[in-house]
Design a protein around this motif. Structure first.
Motif, mmCIF file in Angstrom:
data_model
loop_
_atom_site.group_PDB
_atom_site.id
_atom_site.type_symbol
_atom_site.label_atom_id
_atom_site.label_comp_id
_atom_site.label_asym_id
_atom_site.label_seq_id
_atom_site.Cartn_x
_atom_site.Cartn_y
_atom_site.Cartn_z
ATOM 1 N N UNK A 94 -49.447 -30.470 56.669
ATOM 2 C CA UNK A 94 -50.121 -29.383 57.386
ATOM 3 C C UNK A 94 -49.291 -28.915 58.571
ATOM 4 N N UNK A 95 -48.420 -29.779 59.069
ATOM 5 C CA UNK A 95 -47.429 -29.388 60.074
ATOM 6 C C UNK A 95 -46.219 -28.846 59.325
ATOM 7 N N UNK A 96 -45.966 -27.549 59.446
ATOM 8 C CA UNK A 96 -44.907 -26.921 58.661
ATOM 9 C C UNK A 96 -43.517 -27.449 58.998
ATOM 10 N N UNK A 97 -43.392 -28.172 60.101
ATOM 11 C CA UNK A 97 -42.104 -28.765 60.470
ATOM 12 C C UNK A 97 -41.905 -30.155 59.882
ATOM 13 N N UNK A 133 -41.087 -29.354 42.348
ATOM 14 C CA UNK A 133 -41.984 -28.215 42.477
ATOM 15 C C UNK A 133 -42.468 -28.144 43.924
ATOM 16 N N UNK A 134 -42.330 -26.982 44.519
ATOM 17 C CA UNK A 134 -42.744 -26.809 45.919
ATOM 18 C C UNK A 134 -44.128 -26.171 45.981
ATOM 19 N N UNK A 135 -45.081 -26.935 46.516
ATOM 20 C CA UNK A 135 -46.437 -26.431 46.730
ATOM 21 C C UNK A 135 -46.444 -25.498 47.930
ATOM 22 N N UNK A 136 -45.742 -25.902 48.966
ATOM 23 C CA UNK A 136 -45.465 -25.097 50.141
ATOM 24 C C UNK A 136 -43.988 -25.274 50.459
ATOM 25 N N UNK A 137 -43.491 -24.542 51.437
ATOM 26 C CA UNK A 137 -42.071 -24.672 51.785
ATOM 27 C C UNK A 137 -41.682 -26.099 52.128
ATOM 28 N N UNK A 138 -42.660 -26.850 52.671
ATOM 29 C CA UNK A 138 -42.348 -28.196 53.154
ATOM 30 C C UNK A 138 -43.020 -29.300 52.349
ATOM 31 N N UNK A 139 -43.630 -28.974 51.199
ATOM 32 C CA UNK A 139 -44.284 -29.989 50.359
ATOM 33 C C UNK A 139 -43.716 -29.898 48.952
ATOM 34 N N UNK A 140 -43.048 -30.972 48.511
ATOM 35 C CA UNK A 140 -42.417 -31.017 47.192
ATOM 36 C C UNK A 140 -43.085 -32.080 46.332
#
Length: 340
Positions: A94-97, A133-140
């Motif tokens: 949830x923290x994009x960093x 597979x990337x769910x979000x830019x920072x979650x693989x």
């Protein structure tokens, strides 16, 4: 996509001191000792290459940019381990960093793609390896579920082939392929960034998949394991075996989470006991055995709804007591990691 799977025949590894009579798959006597007679892995050990696994240094290099490697374990199926793994991934990410990776090690029952909302995606190859597979830019996410021809396809594999695919998830997947997202230099000056967390959602028990993960990560290191249970004694019995596995394998226990601990009505917020803790539940077990207790998560029917839809339960229903429980447990996990 299933053509990419080139699983190798890997002998079953054993945790150190797990069986003093077994010579071990790396021994020259593997499969040849008197103690090997009657063992189902005798032919595998006897025919496999002896000595250290030549892929281990490759795995260490591939994973050097991963800060924390965490196993999510459960002795018994149906206690909500994959649900917890997916929601833990969403919360940490949830923290994009913060970059988070999730590997679905449950080869025969891959549920993570559905729970992460990416079951229709596919894995692609690049010059640096497989792309998760990337769910979000920072979650693989990585799972055999992405490789099956159809969603209903059964994975009917013996242990060595499953173990080979797990090695490929570690050796051939480029967990830091998104160069534009990564920092050019991190604070430690290693690898130009990388994953903050790499989570492993494992199947129930202590079998091939668990042994393989321990074997493949023995040089790059495992930070620890989170164990899931429900309050009733039948589940706690299997968790005690899982704790014993961690002890024999030399894996630190980050803590135990008690899932489905009571039912919270979404309307009136009243909580009722569904699975009675006849022996005191996970908290009493941890106190008795000396392991950290991370907390309890009450039942909320919307957790299952969120997983079916591939959504973050905490973000979708932040007012739920279960959402607060998740957040408190994640903070406890972070604190434990900092202290370990």
């Amino acid at each position: 996509m299933n053509q990419l799977v080139d699983a190798q025949t890997i002998p079953e590894s054993r945790p150190e001191n797990a069986n003093e009579h077994c010579p071990g798959p790396e021994s020259e006597m593997a499969g040849k000792s008197e103690n090997c007679e009657g063992c189902p892995n005798k032919q595998i050990c006897e025919s496999a290459p002896k000595g250290p696994d030549p892929d281990i240094p490759v795995l260490v290099e591939r994973l050097k940019g991963v800060k924390h490697k965490i196993l999510v374990l459960s002795g018994k199926g149906g206690v909500g381990k994959s649900t917890f793994s997916s929601q833990l991934t969403f919360i940490l990410g949830s923290d994009e960093n913060t970059r988070v990776g999730l590997i679905d090690v449950d080869i025969c029952g891959p549920s993570i793609p559905k729970m992460m909302g990416c079951e229709d995606d596919q894995i692609h190859e690049s010059s640096t390896g497989w792309e998760p597979v990337y769910v979000k830019e920072n979650i693989a996410v990585m799972s055999v579920g992405f490789m099956l021809p159809t969603k209903g396809e059964a994975v009917i594999w013996r242990g060595p082939r499953k173990n080979g695919l797990i090695k490929q998830f570690l050796r051939d997947v480029d967990w830091t392929e998104d160069d534009e997202y990564l920092q050019e230099d991190n604070d430690e000056g290693e690898g130009g960034g990388g994953l903050e967390y790499l989570l492993f959602d494992t199947p129930p028990g202590t079998s091939d998949e668990h042994l393989s993960v321990v074997q493949f990560l023995k040089d790059s290191g495992i930070d620890g394991a989170i164990l899931l249970t429900t309050p009733q004694e039948i589940s706690l019995q299997d968790v005690r075996k899982e704790l014993d596995f961690c002890r024999k394998a030399g894996i630190k226990v980050i803590g135990v989470v008690e899932n489905m601990s009571g039912f919270v009505c979404p309307s009136c917020k009243k909580e009722n006991t569904i699975f009675a803790p006849t022996t005191g539940g996970a908290k009493a077990m941890c106190l008795d055995l000396g392991y950290p207790y991370l907390g309890s998560i009450p039942l909320d029917p919307r957790i299952g709804k969120s997983c079916d839809s591939g959504l973050s339960f905490v973000e979708t229903y932040p007012e739920s007591p279960a959402a607060n429980a998740y957040l408190e447990i994640v903070e406890s996990i972070k604190s434990r990691l900092n202290d370990m």
